[in-house]
Design a protein around this motif. Structure first.
Motif, PDB file in Angstrom:
ATOM      1  N   LEU A 235      39.122  25.624  38.423  1.00  0.00           N
ATOM      2  CA  LEU A 235      40.714  25.031  38.456  1.00  0.00           C
ATOM      3  C   LEU A 235      40.516  23.711  37.946  1.00  0.00           C
ATOM      4  O   LEU A 235      39.556  22.726  38.078  1.00  0.00           O
ATOM      5  CB  LEU A 235      40.981  24.823  40.154  1.00  0.00           C
ATOM      6  CG  LEU A 235      42.561  24.585  40.218  1.00  0.00           C
ATOM      7  CD1 LEU A 235      43.335  25.773  39.932  1.00  0.00           C
ATOM      8  CD2 LEU A 235      42.718  24.187  41.696  1.00  0.00           C
ATOM      9  N   GLY A 236      41.676  23.505  36.931  1.00  0.00           N
ATOM     10  CA  GLY A 236      41.691  22.136  36.531  1.00  0.00           C
ATOM     11  C   GLY A 236      42.655  20.978  37.379  1.00  0.00           C
ATOM     12  O   GLY A 236      42.190  20.057  37.883  1.00  0.00           O
ATOM     13  N   THR A 237      43.926  21.424  37.669  1.00  0.00           N
ATOM     14  CA  THR A 237      44.650  20.773  38.448  1.00  0.00           C
ATOM     15  C   THR A 237      45.413  21.562  39.486  1.00  0.00           C
ATOM     16  O   THR A 237      45.568  22.796  39.078  1.00  0.00           O
ATOM     17  CB  THR A 237      45.617  19.984  37.612  1.00  0.00           C
ATOM     18  OG1 THR A 237      46.358  20.911  36.903  1.00  0.00           O
ATOM     19  CG2 THR A 237      44.958  18.856  36.730  1.00  0.00           C
ATOM     20  N   GLY A 238      46.030  21.131  40.423  1.00  0.00           N
ATOM     21  CA  GLY A 238      47.037  21.780  41.315  1.00  0.00           C
ATOM     22  C   GLY A 238      46.398  22.525  42.416  1.00  0.00           C
ATOM     23  O   GLY A 238      45.143  22.513  42.786  1.00  0.00           O
ATOM     24  N   GLU A 239      47.133  23.786  42.634  1.00  0.00           N
ATOM     25  CA  GLU A 239      46.700  24.741  43.652  1.00  0.00           C
ATOM     26  C   GLU A 239      46.945  26.024  43.018  1.00  0.00           C
ATOM     27  O   GLU A 239      48.087  26.287  42.486  1.00  0.00           O
ATOM     28  CB  GLU A 239      47.292  24.685  45.178  1.00  0.00           C
ATOM     29  CG  GLU A 239      46.904  23.442  45.949  1.00  0.00           C
ATOM     30  CD  GLU A 239      47.529  23.513  47.311  1.00  0.00           C
ATOM     31  OE1 GLU A 239      47.940  24.677  47.591  1.00  0.00           O
ATOM     32  OE2 GLU A 239      47.591  22.411  48.019  1.00  0.00           O
ATOM     33  N   ARG A 240      45.857  26.959  43.345  1.00  0.00           N
ATOM     34  CA  ARG A 240      46.152  28.413  42.869  1.00  0.00           C
ATOM     35  C   ARG A 240      46.163  29.318  44.174  1.00  0.00           C
ATOM     36  O   ARG A 240      44.971  29.374  44.783  1.00  0.00           O
ATOM     37  CB  ARG A 240      45.244  28.830  41.774  1.00  0.00           C
ATOM     38  CG  ARG A 240      45.150  30.206  41.341  1.00  0.00           C
ATOM     39  CD  ARG A 240      44.569  30.654  40.079  1.00  0.00           C
ATOM     40  NE  ARG A 240      43.129  30.652  40.121  1.00  0.00           N
ATOM     41  CZ  ARG A 240      42.355  31.490  40.670  1.00  0.00           C
ATOM     42  NH1 ARG A 240      43.121  32.666  40.889  1.00  0.00           N
ATOM     43  NH2 ARG A 240      41.194  31.391  40.659  1.00  0.00           N
ATOM     44  N   TRP A 241      47.027  30.152  44.349  1.00  0.00           N
ATOM     45  CA  TRP A 241      46.904  31.409  45.333  1.00  0.00           C
ATOM     46  C   TRP A 241      47.045  32.572  44.730  1.00  0.00           C
ATOM     47  O   TRP A 241      47.992  33.048  43.899  1.00  0.00           O
ATOM     48  CB  TRP A 241      47.887  31.011  46.427  1.00  0.00           C
ATOM     49  CG  TRP A 241      48.101  29.907  46.971  1.00  0.00           C
ATOM     50  CD1 TRP A 241      48.223  28.426  46.779  1.00  0.00           C
ATOM     51  CD2 TRP A 241      47.864  29.824  48.602  1.00  0.00           C
ATOM     52  NE1 TRP A 241      48.281  27.686  47.813  1.00  0.00           N
ATOM     53  CE2 TRP A 241      47.814  28.250  48.970  1.00  0.00           C
ATOM     54  CE3 TRP A 241      47.581  30.478  49.508  1.00  0.00           C
ATOM     55  CZ2 TRP A 241      47.663  27.769  50.356  1.00  0.00           C
ATOM     56  CZ3 TRP A 241      47.619  30.121  51.084  1.00  0.00           C
ATOM     57  CH2 TRP A 241      47.550  28.912  51.361  1.00  0.00           C
ATOM     58  N   ASN A 242      46.283  33.476  44.894  1.00  0.00           N
ATOM     59  CA  ASN A 242      46.285  34.891  44.541  1.00  0.00           C
ATOM     60  C   ASN A 242      46.003  35.699  45.564  1.00  0.00           C
ATOM     61  O   ASN A 242      45.153  35.740  46.719  1.00  0.00           O
ATOM     62  CB  ASN A 242      44.968  35.013  43.237  1.00  0.00           C
ATOM     63  CG  ASN A 242      45.366  34.602  42.167  1.00  0.00           C
ATOM     64  OD1 ASN A 242      45.820  33.187  41.835  1.00  0.00           O
ATOM     65  ND2 ASN A 242      45.258  35.465  41.123  1.00  0.00           N
ATOM     66  N   LEU A 243      47.025  37.066  45.498  1.00  0.00           N
ATOM     67  CA  LEU A 243      46.648  38.275  46.421  1.00  0.00           C
ATOM     68  C   LEU A 243      45.721  38.978  45.694  1.00  0.00           C
ATOM     69  O   LEU A 243      46.101  39.458  44.421  1.00  0.00           O
ATOM     70  CB  LEU A 243      48.246  38.750  46.609  1.00  0.00           C
ATOM     71  CG  LEU A 243      47.975  40.215  47.227  1.00  0.00           C
ATOM     72  CD1 LEU A 243      47.471  40.079  48.691  1.00  0.00           C
ATOM     73  CD2 LEU A 243      49.407  40.726  47.324  1.00  0.00           C
ATOM     74  N   VAL A 244      44.616  39.330  46.490  1.00  0.00           N
ATOM     75  CA  VAL A 244      43.750  40.212  45.957  1.00  0.00           C
ATOM     76  C   VAL A 244      43.984  41.696  46.815  1.00  0.00           C
ATOM     77  O   VAL A 244      43.591  41.642  47.814  1.00  0.00           O
ATOM     78  CB  VAL A 244      42.255  39.855  45.984  1.00  0.00           C
ATOM     79  CG1 VAL A 244      41.290  40.964  45.432  1.00  0.00           C
ATOM     80  CG2 VAL A 244      42.326  38.452  45.021  1.00  0.00           C
ATOM     81  N   VAL A 245      43.826  42.912  46.221  1.00  0.00           N
ATOM     82  CA  VAL A 245      43.633  44.335  47.023  1.00  0.00           C
ATOM     83  C   VAL A 245      42.772  44.884  46.533  1.00  0.00           C
ATOM     84  O   VAL A 245      42.849  45.494  45.337  1.00  0.00           O
ATOM     85  CB  VAL A 245      45.416  44.763  46.820  1.00  0.00           C
ATOM     86  CG1 VAL A 245      45.349  45.936  47.740  1.00  0.00           C
ATOM     87  CG2 VAL A 245      46.453  43.905  47.207  1.00  0.00           C
ATOM     88  N   TRP A 246      41.790  45.171  47.372  1.00  0.00           N
ATOM     89  CA  TRP A 246      40.631  46.031  46.827  1.00  0.00           C
ATOM     90  C   TRP A 246      41.078  47.610  47.435  1.00  0.00           C
ATOM     91  O   TRP A 246      41.442  47.678  48.785  1.00  0.00           O
ATOM     92  CB  TRP A 246      39.518  45.824  47.837  1.00  0.00           C
ATOM     93  CG  TRP A 246      38.581  44.432  47.236  1.00  0.00           C
ATOM     94  CD1 TRP A 246      38.989  43.867  45.942  1.00  0.00           C
ATOM     95  CD2 TRP A 246      37.600  43.914  47.853  1.00  0.00           C
ATOM     96  NE1 TRP A 246      38.107  42.844  46.003  1.00  0.00           N
ATOM     97  CE2 TRP A 246      37.319  42.846  47.183  1.00  0.00           C
ATOM     98  CE3 TRP A 246      37.020  43.775  49.084  1.00  0.00           C
ATOM     99  CZ2 TRP A 246      36.243  41.781  47.296  1.00  0.00           C
ATOM    100  CZ3 TRP A 246      35.920  43.234  49.400  1.00  0.00           C
ATOM    101  CH2 TRP A 246      35.584  42.166  48.465  1.00  0.00           C
ATOM    102  N   LEU A 247      41.282  48.322  46.306  1.00  0.00           N
ATOM    103  CA  LEU A 247      41.660  49.608  46.539  1.00  0.00           C
ATOM    104  C   LEU A 247      40.489  50.686  46.484  1.00  0.00           C
ATOM    105  O   LEU A 247      39.876  50.830  45.831  1.00  0.00           O
ATOM    106  CB  LEU A 247      42.680  50.300  45.563  1.00  0.00           C
ATOM    107  CG  LEU A 247      43.880  49.381  45.494  1.00  0.00           C
ATOM    108  CD1 LEU A 247      44.581  49.441  44.046  1.00  0.00           C
ATOM    109  CD2 LEU A 247      45.132  49.674  46.479  1.00  0.00           C
ATOM    110  N   ARG A 248      40.576  51.523  47.645  1.00  0.00           N
ATOM    111  CA  ARG A 248      39.387  52.375  47.989  1.00  0.00           C
ATOM    112  C   ARG A 248      39.685  53.670  48.098  1.00  0.00           C
ATOM    113  O   ARG A 248      40.782  54.230  48.702  1.00  0.00           O
ATOM    114  CB  ARG A 248      38.755  51.638  49.363  1.00  0.00           C
ATOM    115  CG  ARG A 248      38.061  50.388  49.187  1.00  0.00           C
ATOM    116  CD  ARG A 248      37.955  49.673  50.453  1.00  0.00           C
ATOM    117  NE  ARG A 248      37.080  48.443  50.233  1.00  0.00           N
ATOM    118  CZ  ARG A 248      36.704  47.714  51.291  1.00  0.00           C
ATOM    119  NH1 ARG A 248      37.115  47.776  52.486  1.00  0.00           N
ATOM    120  NH2 ARG A 248      36.150  46.728  50.980  1.00  0.00           N
ATOM    121  N   ALA A 249      38.818  54.546  47.811  1.00  0.00           N
ATOM    122  CA  ALA A 249      38.770  56.229  47.917  1.00  0.00           C
ATOM    123  C   ALA A 249      37.815  56.710  48.324  1.00  0.00           C
ATOM    124  O   ALA A 249      36.672  56.421  48.002  1.00  0.00           O
ATOM    125  CB  ALA A 249      38.910  56.602  46.430  1.00  0.00           C
TER     126      ALA A 249
END
Length: 290
Positions: A235-249
């Motif tokens: 990250l360079g500046t600021g804040e980063r929020w990410n939603l991660v969804v692990w999809l499983r079969a």
């Protein structure tokens, strides 16, 4: 041997500890944005995402037609992008996540690589938000995009939000996911840097050469195979929020664990856990290692 035994014991505690945190949060936590806990509504979803999902369940839908409704980031690596959430929904979800982070509630962290973030099932967002997202929208898309990776047979998930900020987590090293397929959605806030990068499929991290870089776009989701080697630049500046969804079969992973590439030896656990099931599926489509 001692370290292995300690790791086994740690993993055995994960389910009960998570269930205890979820119960306490359900009984004592007061949300700032209670509307995000309502059942998923189409108004929260980007029109492009709704159109792609609607097409995917229409008669005669095929991969060629779906790709006209998505951005192909890399045809070779089978990485795609599409707007998923509206800006107002991203903002509401972020406000709720920040409120929870600032509360005195217990917090389970997403995984061993991320120290900051939220497990959505502990917060009570699996049933109203993530399960409908998987069942109603993601599965039809994934069935066309990744039929060889269990895309049409997704029966569980693990969803979490990761946070990157100065003085906290800044980057993420090379890895592949404990998932057949992955959705990664940028929620905000304002930031520079932090691009995703991708290598080969189950490629050794030491052999990573000429990675493909993908910049985050707030509200948009990147779709890729769980076995695609990837990471995040600093990250360079600021804040980063990410939603991660692990999809499983389970039809895939019951035969071959995506992490060790061996037949799994199962133990009982809480909820979806790691997505394995004891029932033998009637048919198995195993993701080819290409």
């Amino acid at each position: 041997m001692v370290e292995l035994e300690q790791e086994v014991e740690r993993r055995q505690r994960l389910g009960p500890e998570s269930a205890a945190r979820k119960a306490l949060i359900a009984s004592s936590y007061h949300p700032a944005r209670p509307e995000v806990y309502d059942s998923l509504q189409d108004a929260a979803l980007a029109p492009e995402f709704l159109a792609a999902a609607e097409y995917s369940v229409s008669p005669g839908a095929d991969l060629k037609g779906l790709l006209q409704r998505l951005e192909t980031v890399s045809g070779e690596k089978r990485i795609y992008r599409v707007p998923v959430f509206t800006a107002p929904f991203c903002q509401a979800l972020l406000e709720e996540l920040e409120h929870f982070e600032q509360s005195d509630m217990p917090k389970g962290r997403p995984n061993t690589m991320n120290n900051y973030g939220v497990l959505l099932h502990e917060l009570g967002l699996d049933e109203p938000l993530m399960t409908p997202l998987r069942e109603r929208f993601l599965q039809p898309l994934m069935a066309l995009l990744y039929p060889d990776c269990g895309g049409g047979r997704l029966d569980s998930h693990r969803a979490f939000v990761v946070k990157y900020a100065l003085g906290q987590d800044l980057e993420l090293g090379c890895h592949y996911d404990n998932a057949e397929l992955t959705l990664n959605v940028a929620l905000g806030k304002v930031f520079t840097g932090g691009a995703l990068y991708f290598g080969g499929f189950f490629q050794a991290p030491t052999a990573l050469t000429e990675p493909l870089e993908v910049e985050h776009v707030v509200g948009q989701g990147v779709l890729h195979r769980g076995g695609q080697l990837h990471g995040a630049r600093p990250l360079g500046t600021g804040e980063r929020w990410n939603l991660v969804v692990w999809l499983r079969a389970s039809a895939v992973r019951n035969r071959l664990c995506p992490m060790c590439r061996c037949e799994p030896d199962l133990v009982d656990d809480e909820g979806f856990s790691d997505g394995f099931t004891r029932e033998e599926p009637t048919a198995v489509d195993v993701c080819a290692l290409t």
